[in-house]
Design a protein around this motif. Structure first.
Motif, PDB file in Angstrom:
ATOM      1  N   THR A 181      16.959  27.620  57.764  1.00 30.24           N
ATOM      2  CA  THR A 181      18.131  26.735  57.884  1.00 30.24           C
ATOM      3  C   THR A 181      19.435  27.452  57.528  1.00 30.24           C
ATOM      4  OG1 THR A 181      17.691  25.929  55.631  1.00 30.24           O
ATOM      5  CG2 THR A 181      16.820  24.623  57.443  1.00 30.24           C
ATOM      6  N   SER A 182      19.336  28.774  57.302  1.00 32.67           N
ATOM      7  CA  SER A 182      20.545  29.557  57.025  1.00 32.67           C
ATOM      8  C   SER A 182      21.195  29.939  58.353  1.00 32.67           C
ATOM      9  CB  SER A 182      20.170  30.814  56.240  1.00 32.67           C
ATOM     10  OG  SER A 182      21.256  31.695  56.171  1.00 32.67           O
ATOM     11  N   GLY A 183      22.454  29.656  58.502  1.00 30.06           N
ATOM     12  CA  GLY A 183      23.130  29.856  59.796  1.00 30.06           C
ATOM     13  C   GLY A 183      23.195  31.293  60.256  1.00 30.06           C
ATOM     14  N   ASP A 184      23.327  32.231  59.313  1.00 33.47           N
ATOM     15  CA  ASP A 184      23.558  33.632  59.697  1.00 33.47           C
ATOM     16  C   ASP A 184      22.399  34.507  59.232  1.00 33.47           C
ATOM     17  OD1 ASP A 184      24.885  35.922  60.601  1.00 33.47           O
ATOM     18  OD2 ASP A 184      25.782  36.265  58.635  1.00 33.47           O
ATOM     19  N   PHE A 185      21.201  34.211  59.738  1.00 29.29           N
ATOM     20  CA  PHE A 185      20.014  34.941  59.280  1.00 29.29           C
ATOM     21  C   PHE A 185      19.656  36.032  60.293  1.00 29.29           C
ATOM     22  CE2 PHE A 185      15.497  35.691  58.575  1.00 29.29           C
ATOM     23  CZ  PHE A 185      15.472  35.865  57.202  1.00 29.29           C
ATOM     24  N   ARG A 186      20.105  37.262  60.012  1.00 31.75           N
ATOM     25  CA  ARG A 186      19.819  38.382  60.920  1.00 31.75           C
ATOM     26  C   ARG A 186      19.344  39.591  60.111  1.00 31.75           C
ATOM     27  NH1 ARG A 186      24.978  37.011  62.755  1.00 31.75           N
ATOM     28  NH2 ARG A 186      25.004  35.614  64.551  1.00 31.75           N
ATOM     29  N   PRO A 187      18.070  39.638  59.803  1.00 28.34           N
ATOM     30  CA  PRO A 187      17.574  40.753  58.975  1.00 28.34           C
ATOM     31  C   PRO A 187      17.422  42.052  59.767  1.00 28.34           C
ATOM     32  CG  PRO A 187      15.761  39.291  59.551  1.00 28.34           C
ATOM     33  CD  PRO A 187      17.000  38.684  60.140  1.00 28.34           C
ATOM     34  N   ASP A 188      17.795  43.154  59.120  1.00 29.99           N
ATOM     35  CA  ASP A 188      17.511  44.485  59.677  1.00 29.99           C
ATOM     36  C   ASP A 188      16.176  44.992  59.143  1.00 29.99           C
ATOM     37  OD1 ASP A 188      20.014  44.934  61.138  1.00 29.99           O
ATOM     38  OD2 ASP A 188      20.932  44.877  59.143  1.00 29.99           O
ATOM     39  N   MET A 189      15.796  44.458  57.981  1.00 31.15           N
ATOM     40  CA  MET A 189      14.515  44.786  57.347  1.00 31.15           C
ATOM     41  C   MET A 189      14.203  43.687  56.341  1.00 31.15           C
ATOM     42  SD  MET A 189      15.847  48.059  55.053  1.00 31.15           S
ATOM     43  CE  MET A 189      16.710  48.900  56.354  1.00 31.15           C
ATOM     44  N   VAL A 190      12.913  43.513  56.026  1.00 35.04           N
ATOM     45  CA  VAL A 190      12.505  42.482  55.063  1.00 35.04           C
ATOM     46  C   VAL A 190      11.454  43.042  54.108  1.00 35.04           C
ATOM     47  CG1 VAL A 190      12.984  40.516  56.597  1.00 35.04           C
ATOM     48  CG2 VAL A 190      10.706  41.561  56.624  1.00 35.04           C
ATOM     49  N   ALA A 191      11.338  42.387  52.955  1.00 33.04           N
ATOM     50  CA  ALA A 191      10.271  42.708  51.999  1.00 33.04           C
ATOM     51  C   ALA A 191      10.079  41.507  51.098  1.00 33.04           C
ATOM     52  CB  ALA A 191      10.632  43.941  51.163  1.00 33.04           C
ATOM     53  N   GLY A 192       8.882  41.356  50.557  1.00 26.20           N
ATOM     54  CA  GLY A 192       8.607  40.259  49.630  1.00 26.20           C
ATOM     55  C   GLY A 192       7.788  40.764  48.464  1.00 26.20           C
ATOM     56  N   HIS A 193       8.020  40.195  47.287  1.00 28.50           N
ATOM     57  CA  HIS A 193       7.295  40.598  46.086  1.00 28.50           C
ATOM     58  C   HIS A 193       5.998  39.803  46.003  1.00 28.50           C
ATOM     59  CE1 HIS A 193       6.309  41.232  41.873  1.00 28.50           C
ATOM     60  NE2 HIS A 193       7.234  42.161  41.798  1.00 28.50           N
ATOM     61  N   SER A 194       4.865  40.492  46.217  1.00 28.94           N
ATOM     62  CA  SER A 194       3.537  39.862  46.155  1.00 28.94           C
ATOM     63  C   SER A 194       3.446  38.705  47.152  1.00 28.94           C
ATOM     64  CB  SER A 194       3.250  39.408  44.717  1.00 28.94           C
ATOM     65  OG  SER A 194       1.929  38.952  44.593  1.00 28.94           O
TER      66      SER A 194
END
Length: 290
Positions: free
Chosen positions: A74-87
């Motif tokens: 629901t975030s209007g400007d969501f354009r990731p170049d890369m992602v990561a998550g902790h566990s």
């Protein structure tokens, strides 16, 4: 370049996601869909439940996942170049980069939580935070103990979490303090996550992952197991399965994202833990939250 990062277990709080539910029609629809998939009204616990209720693994993991993923959606400007998550956050990251769809990922997160809970009941075990020791020294002490004790979370320089049997963690805390650790603090968790004691859960999750459809991602995910970027579906699956019994290499993941061009880290989910870690690992990068 912008990196989006997603928190794991421990970031939950009563009231999480309530503002989203009440102010955004898409968010409300996604939360209600989650209630259907899980078979209980997780929203009631997220919005009004006690800290104790929220701490139950079957609730905590889906709750954090939902808050993170719905916030991103629901975030209007969501354009990731890369992602990561902790566990656990790695599942949120895989929805964010379109590797998994929302429903499939939620089912996997729920299965993961239940499998981990079962593994904890089979092998009573715990974790401890070690502050102020070099990683190599922590690893050396873990290796010297006859019980199962391993480095589990490389959170930032000077902050490492170890995981193992109850007796092993007790011995480790004593030895870490003797070696000069500022703190060696047992954590209020239900088991030895990211250690060999999670093997029963890993086997159960492996089956579920093999039966789930994965898509080619829109950007790389830096995975916990090796801190390296992945876009190949089979590699992502294997790393996701191995994650349950392997350490979370968060320090190395952030360092690699910076080396690959990340200048801005956006935390997406409850709490601000990851922002703090990013600032300690890469003070030159900008860290914020949605």
């Amino acid at each position: 370049m912008k990196a989006y990062v997603f928190p794991g277990q421990g970031a939950q709080f009563t009231g999480m996601g309530k503002d989203l539910y009440e102010s955004n029609a898409t968010a409300k629809e996604m939360f209600e869909r989650a209630n259907e998939i899980l078979g209980f009204r997780i929203t009631d616990i997220m919005f009004e439940g006690t800290a104790e209720e929220l701490k139950e693994t079957k609730v905590t993991q889906p709750a954090i996942f939902l808050h993170s993923v719905i916030l991103a959606a629901t975030s209007g400007d969501f354009r990731p170049d890369m992602v990561a998550g902790h566990s656990l956050g790695e599942f949120s990251a895989l929805v964010a980069n379109k590797t998994l769809n929302f429903e499939d990922a939620l089912k996997l997160v729920s299965q993961r939580a239940l499998a981990m809970q079962k593994a904890c009941e089979v092998n009573p075990s715990t974790m401890a935070a070690i502050l102020g020791l070099e990683d190599a020294k922590v690893e050396e002490i873990c290796d010297s103990i006859d019980e199962i004790v391993v480095a589990a979370n490389y959170n930032c320089p000077g902050q490492l979490v170890v995981s193992g049997s109850n007796k092993g963690i007790e011995i480790a805390c004593e030895k870490m303090k003797e070696a000069g650790a500022k703190r060696a603090l047992p954590l209020p968790v239900g088991g030895a996550f990211h250690s060999p004691l999670m093997e029963p859960a890993r086997a159960e999750l492996a089956e579920a992952i093999k039966n789930t459809s994965f898509n080619t991602p829109i950007c790389p995910v830096y995975q916990n197991v090796n801190a390296k970027p992945a876009t190949d579906v089979e590699t992502i699956k294997k790393n996701l399965i191995d994650q349950l019994t392997a350490p979370v290499r968060w320090t190395q993941s952030v360092q690699n994202m910076v080396a690959d061009g990340a200048t801005q880290f956006v935390e997406c989910g409850p709490g601000k833990v990851l922002q703090g870690l990013v600032r300690k690992i890469a003070p030159e990068a900008e860290a914020m939250s949605i």
